[in-house]
Design a protein around this motif. Structure first.
Motif, PDB file in Angstrom:
ATOM      1  N   SER A  59      -3.447   6.314  -0.113  1.00 20.17           N
ATOM      2  CA  SER A  59      -4.389   6.404   1.000  1.00 20.17           C
ATOM      3  C   SER A  59      -5.746   6.825   0.475  1.00 20.17           C
ATOM      4  CB  SER A  59      -3.892   7.421   2.038  1.00 20.17           C
ATOM      5  OG  SER A  59      -4.860   7.594   3.062  1.00 20.17           O
ATOM      6  N   SER A  60      -6.814   6.310   1.066  1.00 21.13           N
ATOM      7  CA  SER A  60      -8.154   6.742   0.687  1.00 21.13           C
ATOM      8  C   SER A  60      -8.353   8.180   1.155  1.00 21.13           C
ATOM      9  CB  SER A  60      -9.203   5.834   1.327  1.00 21.13           C
ATOM     10  OG  SER A  60     -10.497   6.270   1.018  1.00 21.13           O
ATOM     11  N   VAL A  93      -5.113   0.443  -2.017  1.00 16.46           N
ATOM     12  CA  VAL A  93      -6.230   0.907  -1.193  1.00 16.46           C
ATOM     13  C   VAL A  93      -7.457   0.042  -1.470  1.00 16.46           C
ATOM     14  CG1 VAL A  93      -7.749   2.842  -0.666  1.00 16.46           C
ATOM     15  CG2 VAL A  93      -5.323   3.246  -1.164  1.00 16.46           C
ATOM     16  N   ALA A 100      -4.248  11.617  -1.211  1.00 13.45           N
ATOM     17  CA  ALA A 100      -4.233  10.234  -1.685  1.00 13.45           C
ATOM     18  C   ALA A 100      -2.816   9.721  -1.830  1.00 13.45           C
ATOM     19  CB  ALA A 100      -4.974  10.122  -3.009  1.00 13.45           C
ATOM     20  N   ALA A 136       1.242  11.074   1.852  1.00 12.64           N
ATOM     21  CA  ALA A 136       0.030  10.264   1.700  1.00 12.64           C
ATOM     22  C   ALA A 136      -0.635  10.087   3.062  1.00 12.64           C
ATOM     23  CB  ALA A 136       0.369   8.909   1.090  1.00 12.64           C
ATOM     24  N   GLY A 137      -1.940  10.356   3.126  1.00 15.86           N
ATOM     25  CA  GLY A 137      -2.678  10.223   4.375  1.00 15.86           C
ATOM     26  C   GLY A 137      -2.698  11.463   5.224  1.00 15.86           C
ATOM     27  N   LYS A 142      -7.916  13.618   3.244  1.00 13.22           N
ATOM     28  CA  LYS A 142      -6.488  13.309   3.264  1.00 13.22           C
ATOM     29  C   LYS A 142      -5.937  13.226   1.840  1.00 13.22           C
ATOM     30  CE  LYS A 142      -7.855   9.822   5.609  1.00 13.22           C
ATOM     31  NZ  LYS A 142      -7.941   8.525   6.304  1.00 13.22           N
ATOM     32  N   ASP A 175     -12.603   8.247   4.991  1.00 15.45           N
ATOM     33  CA  ASP A 175     -12.962   6.919   5.507  1.00 15.45           C
ATOM     34  C   ASP A 175     -14.436   6.661   5.245  1.00 15.45           C
ATOM     35  OD1 ASP A 175     -10.370   6.537   6.444  1.00 15.45           O
ATOM     36  OD2 ASP A 175     -10.814   7.526   8.358  1.00 15.45           O
ATOM     37  N   THR A 214       0.843  -1.191   0.000  1.00 18.59           N
ATOM     38  CA  THR A 214       0.000   0.000   0.000  1.00 18.59           C
ATOM     39  C   THR A 214       0.880   1.243   0.000  1.00 18.59           C
ATOM     40  OG1 THR A 214      -1.718  -1.145   1.230  1.00 18.59           O
ATOM     41  CG2 THR A 214      -1.798   1.247   1.232  1.00 18.59           C
ATOM     42  N   THR A 215       0.745   2.027  -1.086  1.00 15.79           N
ATOM     43  CA  THR A 215       1.512   3.272  -1.193  1.00 15.79           C
ATOM     44  C   THR A 215       0.608   4.491  -1.207  1.00 15.79           C
ATOM     45  OG1 THR A 215       1.497   3.101  -3.605  1.00 15.79           O
ATOM     46  CG2 THR A 215       3.373   2.132  -2.438  1.00 15.79           C
TER      47      THR A 215
END
Length: 432
Positions: free
Chosen positions: A302-303, A430, A341, A387-388, A339, A306, A299-300
């Motif tokens: 991020s959604s 993701v 991505a 990311a995130g 956040k 949520d 995983t590189t």
């Protein structure tokens, strides 16, 4: 069986009585047997009253407290005043024989030898003489057979069937002859306070319970504090037989110990094998987990929020200027954290017309991500983000029908170069 009756409290004062050691004036005298009828004689009825006070009228009582017979003689007094000519102890003599010896004590010590009971019975010197007793019986032969079981008339004796020990008796013999359940061991335990710590040592005149569960005759001597008897059987069996039994018991104990040791070895081996199997299983599980992690996509990305998507990418309709939806919507309440991505640099952060407040980020792979309809911005143009990292809060600004996040991924910075945003996120690991 013993006669039941109300218990009488024993007299506490024992000093100066006939059952104590004789006084200096009477000690050590070899007194002959004189006929009853001395000047200080008392009537048989008076002596019966004294006995009723001293022992509840039990002329053969022996509670083990050191006082014997109906008039509670101490052994030294009985012997000093000629009682041995009748019987070894007062409780083994007849009523008349005990009275004959008591007359001598009365003559030598006076009624004060029974300080409490003499007053209650009206015992004085000079009363009418009792009938003389019969001549002393012949001594018991050394090989006398076991005495017949008797029942003690003491009111304190409960209902225990009793046996009087005679010369030559052993606990084994008594238990066999009287068919005591549990053998000599149960007989000994029931009479331990009477016999003492050594079951081999029983003496003539002792009174034993034959029913271990019954109430015992009260004893003045407390039971020894030693643990239950585990020694050899009392005398009465040949030495060779006892030695053979001891050898057999030792061999059985040795075999039992060997059996337990073997069982212990087997249990230890089984436990060791079980531990080895558990360790092997745990190692296999660990390697499987490592392989699973290695096979899983890294995983590189991020959604952006949520939440799951609602309006999909390329949904058609006149609501969109290009004729279709160029991104994907995530229905979230106003103020939800938005956040980045992926890591990159903020290209723009501000008002975007129909997109309302927006943020556009350029990433290292050459792609651009857009976040629209925001209510608040937390980054500015030119800023590097990870990311995130939170970059804004969701809202419903611009051309929007309600709070949500519009998310696009483009191949260039401008409108019209859009690609599938969910495919882009899933390609970075993701789950959305």
């Amino acid at each position: 069986m013993a006669v039941r009756g109300r218990h009488r409290r024993r007299q506490q004062s024992r000093f100066n009585r006939a059952s104590l050691t004789v006084t200096a004036g009477g000690a050590g005298l070899a007194l002959p047997l004189v006929a009853a009828g001395t000047a200080d004689a008392a009537s048989a009825d008076t002596w019966a009253k004294v006995a009723a006070c001293e022992s509840s009228g039990d002329w053969s009582v022996n509670t083990g407290n050191g006082y014997y017979g109906g008039l509670q003689f101490k052994q030294s007094t009985w012997e000093a005043y000629g009682g041995s000519a009748y019987a070894g102890r007062a409780d083994l003599a007849t009523k008349d024989q005990q009275i004959a010896v008591a007359e001598k004590v009365l003559d030598g010590q006076g009624p004060g030898a029974w300080p409490a009971c003499s007053q209650k019975a009206g015992l004085t010197r000079g009363g009418p003489a009792p009938v003389a007793p019969e001549a002393a019986p012949a001594p018991r032969p050394a090989t006398s057979q076991a005495a017949t079981p008797t029942t003690t008339p003491q009111s304190k004796a409960g209902t225990a069937e009793m046996y009087t020990v005679v010369r030559g008796d052993t606990l084994s013999q008594i238990a066999d002859d009287q068919r005591v359940k549990g053998g000599w061991q149960r007989l000994y335990q029931a009479n331990r306070a009477q016999v003492g710590a050594d079951p081999d040592l029983i003496v003539p005149g002792q009174r034993l319970q034959l029913k271990p569960g019954a109430t015992a005759t009260p004893q003045s001597r407390p039971a020894p504090k030693a643990k239950d008897w585990t020694g050899p059987e009392p005398t009465g069996k040949p030495a060779a037989e006892k030695a053979a039994e001891a050898k057999k018991a030792a061999e059985a104990k040795k075999a039992e110990e060997a059996k337990k040791a073997e069982e212990g070895r087997k249990a230890a081996a089984a436990k060791k094998a079980e531990q080895a199997a558990a360790a092997k299983k745990a190692e296999a599980a660990r390697k499987a987990e490592q392989a699973k992690k290695a096979a899983a996509p890294r995983t590189t990305l991020s959604s952006p929020v949520d939440a799951g998507p609602s309006t999909p990418y390329r949904a058609s309709g006149a609501s969109w200027s290009k004729g279709y939806h160029t991104g994907v919507d995530f229905p979230v309440p106003t103020g939800t954290s938005v956040k980045a991505a992926a890591s990159g640099t903020v290209v723009s952060a501000g008002w975007g017309g129909s997109y309302g407040y927006q943020v556009v980020i350029k990433h290292a792979d050459g792609k651009y991500s857009q976040y629209a309809h925001l209510s608040a911005l937390t980054v500015r143009g030119g800023q590097s983000v990870q990311a995130g990292q939170r970059i804004a809060r969701s809202g419903s600004t611009g051309n929007s029908t309600g709070p949500h996040l519009h998310f696009e991924v483009r191949t260039g910075p401008g409108f019209g170069s859009d690609i599938d945003p969910l495919a882009y996120l899933r390609g970075g690991g993701v789950k959305v």
